[in-house]
Scaffold this motif. Sequence first.
Motif, mmCIF file in Angstrom:
data_model
loop_
_atom_site.group_PDB
_atom_site.id
_atom_site.type_symbol
_atom_site.label_atom_id
_atom_site.label_comp_id
_atom_site.label_asym_id
_atom_site.label_seq_id
_atom_site.Cartn_x
_atom_site.Cartn_y
_atom_site.Cartn_z
ATOM 1 N N THR A 681 0.835 -1.209 0.000
ATOM 2 C CA THR A 681 0.000 0.000 0.000
ATOM 3 C C THR A 681 0.863 1.250 0.000
ATOM 4 O O THR A 681 0.574 2.232 -0.701
ATOM 5 N N ALA A 685 0.934 3.992 -3.018
ATOM 6 C CA ALA A 685 0.651 5.408 -2.785
ATOM 7 C C ALA A 685 1.823 6.285 -3.230
ATOM 8 O O ALA A 685 1.632 7.340 -3.851
ATOM 9 N N LEU A 735 -5.727 1.269 -4.682
ATOM 10 C CA LEU A 735 -5.500 2.547 -4.013
ATOM 11 C C LEU A 735 -6.780 3.365 -4.070
ATOM 12 O O LEU A 735 -7.299 3.656 -5.156
ATOM 13 N N GLU A 736 -7.298 3.737 -2.917
ATOM 14 C CA GLU A 736 -8.550 4.485 -2.865
ATOM 15 C C GLU A 736 -8.357 5.900 -3.415
ATOM 16 O O GLU A 736 -7.263 6.453 -3.377
ATOM 17 N N GLN A 738 -9.411 8.831 -2.339
ATOM 18 C CA GLN A 738 -9.036 9.892 -1.403
ATOM 19 C C GLN A 738 -7.545 9.865 -1.069
ATOM 20 O O GLN A 738 -7.009 10.826 -0.508
ATOM 21 N N GLN A 739 -6.850 8.776 -1.417
ATOM 22 C CA GLN A 739 -5.408 8.701 -1.196
ATOM 23 C C GLN A 739 -4.606 9.128 -2.426
ATOM 24 O O GLN A 739 -3.379 9.193 -2.349
ATOM 25 N N GLN A 740 -5.287 9.422 -3.531
ATOM 26 C CA GLN A 740 -4.589 9.734 -4.772
ATOM 27 C C GLN A 740 -4.332 11.231 -4.902
ATOM 28 O O GLN A 740 -5.128 12.058 -4.435
ATOM 29 N N SER A 741 -3.224 11.558 -5.566
ATOM 30 C CA SER A 741 -2.847 12.951 -5.828
ATOM 31 C C SER A 741 -3.233 13.398 -7.227
ATOM 32 O O SER A 741 -2.980 14.554 -7.597
ATOM 33 N N GLN A 813 -0.363 16.742 2.209
ATOM 34 C CA GLN A 813 0.664 16.051 1.429
ATOM 35 C C GLN A 813 1.159 16.988 0.324
ATOM 36 O O GLN A 813 0.444 17.257 -0.633
#
Length: 836
Positions: A681, A685, A735-736, A738-741, A813
């Motif tokens: 994970t 990410a 990868l969800e 909300q975790q992506q840029s 981030q």
Amino acid sequence: MCVVCVCPPPLLCPPQHNEAVRSAAAGAEETAAGCRLPPPALSCSQTMGMAAEEEHAASPREEEWPEAEKAEKLARGAALKWASGVFYRPEKLEGLGQYRSRETQRNSSIQSRLKSTVQSYLEGVSVGLEQLRSAVQEVQSVCQEMGAARWALLDSQDQLQGLQQMRVLMAEHVQLASVVQVLPQLFSVQEVFSHTLQLLRGQQLLEAHVELMMVEQLRDDILSQLHLRGLSSAQTTVLSYFSGLQEINESLAKQLWDITGSSLQLVREDPVLFVTAVRIIEREEKIDDTLLLEATFLPPGRPKGWRQKFYHILQETITGSLFRAARVKTEGSGLARHLAALQKDIVSELRVVKDLMVQCVPAHYNILSLCTATYHQALTSHLQDILRENLDKQALFLLLEWALHVYHSPEMMGHPDLLPEVDVSDLGPLMSPELVDQTERKYVVKVKASVLEWMQRTLEVEFKEWFREEEPEMDHQGFFQSALPVIIMQVGPWCCWGTAMLRDPRKRATACSLLLLHLPSPFPLQMLNENIQVASLINDSLQQKVYNMALEELEAFLGRLREALVHCGKEHQKDRAVPKHYISYLLAMLNNNLALSSSVSSLHPDTACREVPVSLQAALDRTQKKACQLLLEEMLLDLQPLCLQLPSRKWLSSSQLVTSICEVIDKYAKDFSRVRKPIFTVLLAESELLVSSQYLRALMQKKMVCRSKEERAQLCDRLLQDATQLRELFSGLGLERQQQSLEAVFALRELICLKDPALLSLEVLGFITKYPDVSDEHISTLLDLRGDVSRDVRHMVLEMMEQNPQVLPESYQPIFSTILVPAPELPFCLRKGKCT
């Protein structure tokens, strides 16, 4: 000061009532005077009036006795107060007669008792006076007799002088008679010397000692007489005549000390000789004590102190037979054999002392306690001498184990044949706490050196495997691993064997030696765990020291591991074909680090406290971060050639470029699946963040400016397609969103797709609010990419950004802060011309 009235006012009382009160008070006066009743309450007017009458009625007798007058006044006052308190109401007058008769009887009783008491005192005084008269007469008679005796002594003084001369002659006669009696003994002294020496040669010690005592007694008597008469010059002649006593004493003492030196053997083979020696020593001790108590004359050679000499010889024998041998060999199993021999010999000799020697000596010798203390002190010194040498960790461990556990165990001082008479608990520890701590620290230093050497060798072997042609091994779940986590997750068989062996005291020293000599050395955590388990067999203090050392060395090992990773990464950048399976071994290292992180808590000695120390956890995190960084750098090398091709007009018309990027991502994602989920994970990410950053960085390189509205729309479509395709790829990998840029690409597309440039200020405000790390250069580059922003709009947007500075939240981030915008190129100028 007026007394508080307890009766009605006098004016309200009838005349007969007042008269009755006075008569009752008169009767109570007599009672109060005899029995000291407490004063009754009385009205103020009555008290003052009666006091005045008493003053005028004072008699001459009372003037002579002021104490009697004072007592009578107090009695009258008390009586009046009592009567007024009792008869303050008229109906109480009916009992006046009864009160009067009762008080009269009480007064008569008191007077009779007083008379009888005074009479008895008077009779005693008469008897005492009569005895004094008779004593005076007897004293006078004694004085007369003493005077007569004094005159009789004065008359006989002349006769006493004649008796004095007779006394001197008598003393001389006694001395001459004594000399006559001693002469036969004096003439036979030399013969006695020869006979005594013969007895000593035949080991007839008791007979020889009897004759020795007889000759010494003769000599001491003569010397004592000469000392009393002050004839010190004659003492030299006497000592010369009895000079043979010195030789006999020395010969006897030599035989006694030889017997004492072999006492442990004699009590088993011939206890009679040992008992004889002890009897002789006790005789001499009694003679010493007698002479010291008299304290008038001390003969030469006294006190001999043979009992203390016996103790000293016995202690020297014990110490010399066991602890003054040749140098102890501490290498290999020499020390273990030496300690085992000491254990066997000490137990055997103490059993002889307890069962045999105790019966051969007086009880006050405390011979068993003496021997026990001697062995204890000698062992203490012996261990200190051994510890002064440069011992290895096996020897240090054996000494600690032997001193702290074996010495007190049922195999040695706690042996059933020695208990309960032998008790070393009052003698103190065999090794002082300071010495134990010093030895523990030496042991930890030795273990640390071997652990450091072994870890360095393990690290070299580990990275040597990276250059093999084969991929690393996989576990049953398909995750890459080296041999490291296999050993980390299991308990070392040698450690379990050693612990089981050491539970048996009979095999404890041998097992400890074998365990330390053959500790396995495949992997760090197992080795550390085994050393901690072995240290727990000594005490908690050593276990804690080894545990702290293990944490320090493990943290240092992780630091060297990171350095090796960096070095390997640099070598790989020179030639990406070496190592062949570089990525696979990096993934295996991540799995190893994760297994190490989950297993390091098992090193803690306390099972209830299994937390990983903060510094060690930070070292584990740094190692994981370094391995992830190397993987992402490898991924970046494959992405950079593709990212250099955008933005371009070829890119606008084709999706091949983003498809190639997705293929690279998918390839690495398949490799990442060889690591466990937490690390997978994290890698996913970080990969998504890397792709997003590289995509945005490519857009910021000022390679392209939209020439028309149609081209700007085409750019917006391409951005939407690329971002959507990448988002779906990462979402499919797990990868969800909300975790992506990649949301930054969608937001940037909104800036470019805005049709009215006048609204750019509002759009940019929302953009910088969502991404507070974006800078003026980033916005200017995006505005240039649009190709339709005037200077005024640009100035307005930049001024709006200046007026609305943003603060980065703690959990934000960063995305744009890692993207550098190329500096604008200066226009070309001639040397002597002006720049336009």
